[in-house]
Design a protein around this motif. Structure first.
Motif, PDB file in Angstrom:
ATOM      1  N   TYR A   7      32.052  35.972  41.520  1.00 60.98           N
ATOM      2  CA  TYR A   7      32.303  36.128  43.425  1.00 60.98           C
ATOM      3  C   TYR A   7      31.358  35.973  44.175  1.00 60.98           C
ATOM      4  N   VAL A  22      34.765  40.707  31.472  1.00 59.72           N
ATOM      5  CA  VAL A  22      34.958  41.661  33.256  1.00 59.72           C
ATOM      6  C   VAL A  22      33.313  41.968  34.021  1.00 59.72           C
ATOM      7  N   VAL A  34      39.971  41.422  40.446  1.00 57.95           N
ATOM      8  CA  VAL A  34      39.686  41.216  38.670  1.00 57.95           C
ATOM      9  C   VAL A  34      40.633  42.211  38.395  1.00 57.95           C
ATOM     10  N   HIS A  91      42.053  35.718  43.169  1.00 54.12           N
ATOM     11  CA  HIS A  91      42.065  37.161  42.324  1.00 54.12           C
ATOM     12  C   HIS A  91      41.506  36.634  40.372  1.00 54.12           C
ATOM     13  N   GLN A  92      41.044  37.077  40.001  1.00 47.86           N
ATOM     14  CA  GLN A  92      39.913  36.956  38.615  1.00 47.86           C
ATOM     15  C   GLN A  92      41.209  38.194  37.393  1.00 47.86           C
ATOM     16  N   ARG A 138      34.057  37.799  34.855  1.00 48.61           N
ATOM     17  CA  ARG A 138      34.376  37.690  36.507  1.00 48.61           C
ATOM     18  C   ARG A 138      33.973  38.394  38.098  1.00 48.61           C
ATOM     19  N   ILE A 139      33.406  39.440  37.697  1.00 49.66           N
ATOM     20  CA  ILE A 139      33.287  39.968  38.730  1.00 49.66           C
ATOM     21  C   ILE A 139      32.023  39.148  39.397  1.00 49.66           C
ATOM     22  N   LEU A 157      38.664  46.708  41.401  1.00 54.15           N
ATOM     23  CA  LEU A 157      38.935  46.614  39.975  1.00 54.15           C
ATOM     24  C   LEU A 157      40.448  47.391  39.271  1.00 54.15           C
TER      25      LEU A 157
END
Length: 326
Positions: A293, A286, A212, A229-230, A289-290, A186
């Motif tokens: 996964y 955020v 991310v 990637h995000q 987005r994590i 991150l």
């Protein structure tokens, strides 16, 4: 990016060139199979001071940073180098892979972890997201993800709570090895996002390392983002970045005499201490987005046993570490 260019030079023209490099980051080139010792004093050696002028077309042209050095090399060497992989070219030796990670040395177990970068260099403060929002993200995943905070001493990296603190405790090569062991990353647009793509993934994990990136609107997404990637950007959402990135340097002047304090290099749209493009990115986004996964089964959260080891290490750190450095 230069590691990618050297790799692609040799893949496109196998056996034609012998190459060596002189850079400010020699640890990135350790174990690189495309290098051999060359001396500038040898008349048969041609020295190239590599540049990437393609960056000046990045707002309009459909190129990634990985393309950056190729037009320069193609022009100087009369070649047609093309990208062969969507990542840089960092090599971790078998010996390095066999060493315990710094995290395992602390927890006593092979504990999965994410690296977090919650600050950056003072030359580009416009990349800094709100440290309080980073903290919200860390708190949200308490018991599920072990975060390990890194950052170079002398740069701005405000301490986060509930993380293993390795700020100022890794040289560049140690950081490469830490990325090899990391489950995810991150960060803002910085070295770590490129290492997340360039460093191979440990066996038994998904093919590409989750990352991310909190990007905002400074850089055009196609120039920086990697496919797996995000990459959270706001390019196109504001007038100041509606035709690519703004490429500004600082949110506010620091008064250090650097040219990046000049008005033309400062953000033109701020909210509190943040550029508006980063203020538009919430902690909740955020987190989401994590979570993608894990919901997609690319990753798994900490088991109860892994979390116990992590919590013991965090508790021990709290009694022995004074934490702050900026």
């Amino acid at each position: 990016m230069l590691t990618a260019a050297v790799r692609d030079l040799h893949r496109c023209y196998p056996g034609r060139f012998a190459t060596d490099v002189r850079t400010s980051c020699p640890q990135l080139w350790e174990n690189n199979p495309h290098l051999e010792p060359l001396c500038e004093c040898d008349n048969a050696v041609e020295e190239l001071r590599c540049e990437y002028p393609l960056i000046h077309q990045s707002n309009q042209a459909p190129f990634h940073f990985l393309h950056g050095f190729m037009p320069f090399l193609n022009d100087r060497l009369d070649l047609n180098i093309q990208p062969t992989a969507f990542r840089g070219d960092i090599h971790v030796s078998d010996q390095e892979k066999g060493w315990f990670s710094q995290v395992e040395e602390i927890t006593g177990e092979d504990t999965p972890f994410w690296i977090v970068v919650a600050g950056g260099k003072r030359d580009y403060t416009i990349k800094w997201w709100d440290s309080a929002r980073y903290q919200e993200v860390v708190d949200h995943f308490d018991g599920k993800i072990l975060f390990v905070q890194v950052g170079e001493k002398g740069h701005f990296h405000p301490p986060l709570r509930g993380v293993l603190d390795l700020r100022g405790k890794t040289d560049l090569r140690q950081l490469v090895r830490l990325v090899y062991h990391a489950q995810g990353v991150l960060c803002p647009v910085t070295l770590l996002m490129h290492l997340a793509a360039a460093v191979e993934v440990k066996p038994g994990r998904s093919q590409n390392r989750p990352c991310v990136v909190i990007a905002g609107g400074r850089e055009p997404p196609q120039w920086e983002a990697y496919p797996h990637h995000q990459f959270i950007h706001t390019a196109g959402a504001l007038r100041c970045c509606d035709n690519g990135g703004c490429w500004k340097s600082r949110t506010f002047p620091l008064g250090d005499g650097d040219e990046k304090d000049r008005p033309e290099n400062l953000c033109v749209d701020t909210v509190g201490q943040l550029p508006r493009c980063l203020d538009l990115i919430s902690a909740a986004e955020v987190m989401r987005r994590i979570e993608l996964y894990f919901e997609g089964a690319a990753l798994e959260y900490l088991t109860s046993a892994q979390n116990r080891c992590a919590q013991i290490a965090l508790a021990k750190q709290a009694t022995t570490d004074d934490r702050p450095f900026r």
